[in-house]
Write an enzyme that holds these catalytic residues in place. Structure first.
Site, PDB file in Angstrom:
ATOM      1  N   CYS A  77      -3.374 -41.266  37.286  1.00 58.64           N
ATOM      2  CA  CYS A  77      -3.136 -41.584  35.873  1.00 58.64           C
ATOM      3  C   CYS A  77      -2.053 -42.676  35.783  1.00 58.64           C
ATOM      4  CB  CYS A  77      -2.664 -40.317  35.167  1.00 58.64           C
ATOM      5  SG  CYS A  77      -2.259 -40.547  33.428  1.00 58.64           S
ATOM      6  N   ASN A  78      -2.399 -43.775  35.129  1.00 61.35           N
ATOM      7  CA  ASN A  78      -1.433 -44.874  35.004  1.00 61.35           C
ATOM      8  C   ASN A  78      -0.217 -44.453  34.195  1.00 61.35           C
ATOM      9  OD1 ASN A  78      -2.909 -47.707  35.862  1.00 61.35           O
ATOM     10  ND2 ASN A  78      -4.340 -46.129  35.218  1.00 61.35           N
ATOM     11  N   THR A  79      -0.455 -43.709  33.118  1.00 62.29           N
ATOM     12  CA  THR A  79       0.653 -43.303  32.257  1.00 62.29           C
ATOM     13  C   THR A  79       1.599 -42.370  33.019  1.00 62.29           C
ATOM     14  OG1 THR A  79      -0.858 -43.452  30.369  1.00 62.29           O
ATOM     15  CG2 THR A  79       1.234 -42.333  30.000  1.00 62.29           C
ATOM     16  N   ASP A 135      -5.110 -36.620  37.208  1.00 64.81           N
ATOM     17  CA  ASP A 135      -5.182 -37.489  36.026  1.00 64.81           C
ATOM     18  C   ASP A 135      -5.023 -36.612  34.783  1.00 64.81           C
ATOM     19  OD1 ASP A 135      -5.553 -39.846  34.479  1.00 64.81           O
ATOM     20  OD2 ASP A 135      -7.621 -39.263  34.102  1.00 64.81           O
ATOM     21  N   SER A 136      -4.698 -37.271  33.691  1.00 67.30           N
ATOM     22  CA  SER A 136      -4.606 -36.546  32.430  1.00 67.30           C
ATOM     23  C   SER A 136      -5.976 -36.000  32.005  1.00 67.30           C
ATOM     24  CB  SER A 136      -4.082 -37.487  31.343  1.00 67.30           C
ATOM     25  OG  SER A 136      -4.902 -38.644  31.289  1.00 67.30           O
ATOM     26  N   CYS A 151      -5.446 -48.720  33.080  1.00 72.17           N
ATOM     27  CA  CYS A 151      -5.688 -47.381  32.523  1.00 72.17           C
ATOM     28  C   CYS A 151      -6.947 -46.849  33.189  1.00 72.17           C
ATOM     29  CB  CYS A 151      -5.885 -47.478  31.007  1.00 72.17           C
ATOM     30  SG  CYS A 151      -6.441 -45.932  30.265  1.00 72.17           S
ATOM     31  N   THR A 152      -6.907 -45.580  33.557  1.00 71.72           N
ATOM     32  CA  THR A 152      -8.036 -44.982  34.276  1.00 71.72           C
ATOM     33  C   THR A 152      -9.361 -45.107  33.539  1.00 71.72           C
ATOM     34  OG1 THR A 152      -7.368 -42.931  33.216  1.00 71.72           O
ATOM     35  CG2 THR A 152      -6.719 -43.231  35.517  1.00 71.72           C
ATOM     36  N   HIS A 153      -9.299 -45.094  32.209  1.00 72.80           N
ATOM     37  CA  HIS A 153     -10.548 -45.090  31.431  1.00 72.80           C
ATOM     38  C   HIS A 153     -11.193 -46.465  31.329  1.00 72.80           C
ATOM     39  CE1 HIS A 153      -9.094 -41.195  30.406  1.00 72.80           C
ATOM     40  NE2 HIS A 153      -9.999 -40.973  29.472  1.00 72.80           N
ATOM     41  N   GLU A 177     -13.496 -41.098  25.798  1.00 70.54           N
ATOM     42  CA  GLU A 177     -13.575 -39.630  25.773  1.00 70.54           C
ATOM     43  C   GLU A 177     -14.776 -39.167  24.951  1.00 70.54           C
ATOM     44  OE1 GLU A 177     -11.710 -37.245  27.221  1.00 70.54           O
ATOM     45  OE2 GLU A 177     -10.390 -38.644  28.259  1.00 70.54           O
ATOM     46  N   TYR A 223      -2.502 -38.581  27.470  1.00 76.67           N
ATOM     47  CA  TYR A 223      -1.083 -38.717  27.731  1.00 76.67           C
ATOM     48  C   TYR A 223      -0.522 -40.017  27.134  1.00 76.67           C
ATOM     49  CZ  TYR A 223      -0.780 -34.996  31.355  1.00 76.67           C
ATOM     50  OH  TYR A 223      -0.753 -33.802  32.051  1.00 76.67           O
ATOM     51  N   GLY A 224      -1.397 -41.022  26.965  1.00 75.78           N
ATOM     52  CA  GLY A 224      -0.948 -42.356  26.562  1.00 75.78           C
ATOM     53  C   GLY A 224      -0.030 -42.400  25.353  1.00 75.78           C
TER      54      GLY A 224
HETATM   55  N1  DGL Z   1      -5.131 -41.474  32.363  1.00 76.11           N
HETATM   56  C1  DGL Z   1      -4.477 -42.293  31.367  1.00 76.11           C
HETATM   57  C2  DGL Z   1      -3.977 -43.575  32.006  1.00 76.11           C
HETATM   58  O1  DGL Z   1      -4.473 -44.005  33.025  1.00 76.11           O
HETATM   59  C3  DGL Z   1      -5.407 -42.638  30.224  1.00 76.11           C
HETATM   60  C4  DGL Z   1      -5.787 -41.461  29.376  1.00 76.11           C
HETATM   61  C5  DGL Z   1      -4.609 -40.843  28.650  1.00 76.11           C
HETATM   62  O2  DGL Z   1      -3.999 -41.492  27.775  1.00 76.11           O
HETATM   63  O3  DGL Z   1      -4.319 -39.704  28.986  1.00 76.11           O
HETATM   64  O4  DGL Z   1      -3.074 -44.171  31.490  1.00 76.11           O
END
Ligand code: DGL
Length: 277
Positions: free
Chosen positions: A79-81, A16-17, A192-194, A158, A48-49
């Site tokens: 990570c979704n992104t 993940d990011s 999104c993971t968060h 975060e 990363y978003g």
């Molecule tokens: N891990 C990213 C996602 O799932 C979210 C956090 C980021 O923007 O890096 O899209």
């Protein structure tokens, strides 16, 4: 699925990011207790978003290169992104099977909706990629999908702000117009993971008629199916070793990991993964 067992004790890599993918890791550990895992969060370069797609691809490829150097048997892009923008590239380049979280999330949303109207909330990068809209259409072409980027939410998580008026007001500002525009929406996909860490606030804003789903559970299920399909499970009764690594400060990562797991997470490694300065 079948009960085919393999005998490959090497770890499953989860990328993940940052810290958000720990929600996916946690579900994988619960579902597959014999499997060793190696988690890498690229905290030094998160989020990363908001980044350009080319940058997300480059950073993800670097992270995957490091994970492959650790002798893993499988890779999950949690990570979704990164999944939305880099999965085909990573699949082509990697020496091990690669899974993302977008398709499992789409499957969860398609299974949950009764009205056929789904809202996906995600980072700006994931929304811009259109990956969720495409994956949900693949799961069920009859579904109506609305996407909403929520750029203020990752920084809040975060910063450890996962409940109370600040996240609730931010979520309401993003969701209220979308829900008002389509009262038939009955499913909200946290893309999104968060966002699973803000689940209670999403549920409060969306109300009792909207099911809130995420990709963590269905990703762990899909991973189990894939391991069985290719006969690559760890031997039953293995004592699974779990490593956590971050490109950022270990202590900050450790604190969040403890919050997600509910117990001290063990040592956190600080690693350098950059291929070029
Ligand atoms: N891990 C990213 C996602 O799932 C979210 C956090 C980021 O923007 O890096 O899209």
């Amino acid at each position: 699925m079948g009960q085919a067992r393999g005998s490959d004790p090497r770890p499953i890599a989860v990328f993940d990011s940052g810290v958000g993918g720990l929600t996916v890791l946690s579900e994988i550990r619960r579902r597959l207790p014999d499997e060793a895992t190696l988690y890498l969060g690229d905290n030094a370069r998160a989020p990363y978003g908001p980044r350009l797609a080319a940058e997300v691809r480059e950073f993800t490829a670097e992270a995957v290169g490091w994970l492959e150097s650790q002798d893993v048997k499988m890779l999950v892009l949690a990570c979704n992104t990164a999944t939305a923008q880099a999965l085909p590239l990573i699949r082509d380049a990697a020496s091990v099977p690669v899974m993302g979280v977008v398709r499992p999330g789409a499957v969860a949303a398609a299974a949950a909706t009764r009205s056929g109207h789904v809202v996906v909330v995600a980072t700006a990068g994931t929304v811009a990629s259109g990956a969720y809209a495409a994956a949900i259409a693949e799961a069920d072409p009859a579904l109506t999908v609305t996407q909403q980027a929520c750029p203020d939410l990752v920084p809040l998580v975060e910063a450890g702000v996962i409940s109370g008026p600040r996240p609730r007001e931010a979520i309401a500002a993003y969701l209220a117009p979308v829900l008002a525009a389509d009262p038939a929406v009955d499913t909200l996909l946290l893309g999104c993971t968060h966002y699973p860490l803000l689940r209670a606030e999403f549920e409060a804003v969306a109300g009792p008629t909207v099911a809130v789903v995420d990709s963590a559970f269905t990703t762990a299920l899909a991973l189990e199916d894939l391991l069985d399909a290719i006969g690559n499970r760890a031997p039953t009764g293995s004592t699974a070793n779990h490593r956590l690594a971050t490109t950022g400060p270990a202590e900050a990562f450790r604190r969040v990991a403890e919050g997600v797991f509910g117990v001290p997470p063990g040592p956190v490694e600080e690693v350098a993964i950059r291929l070029r300065g």
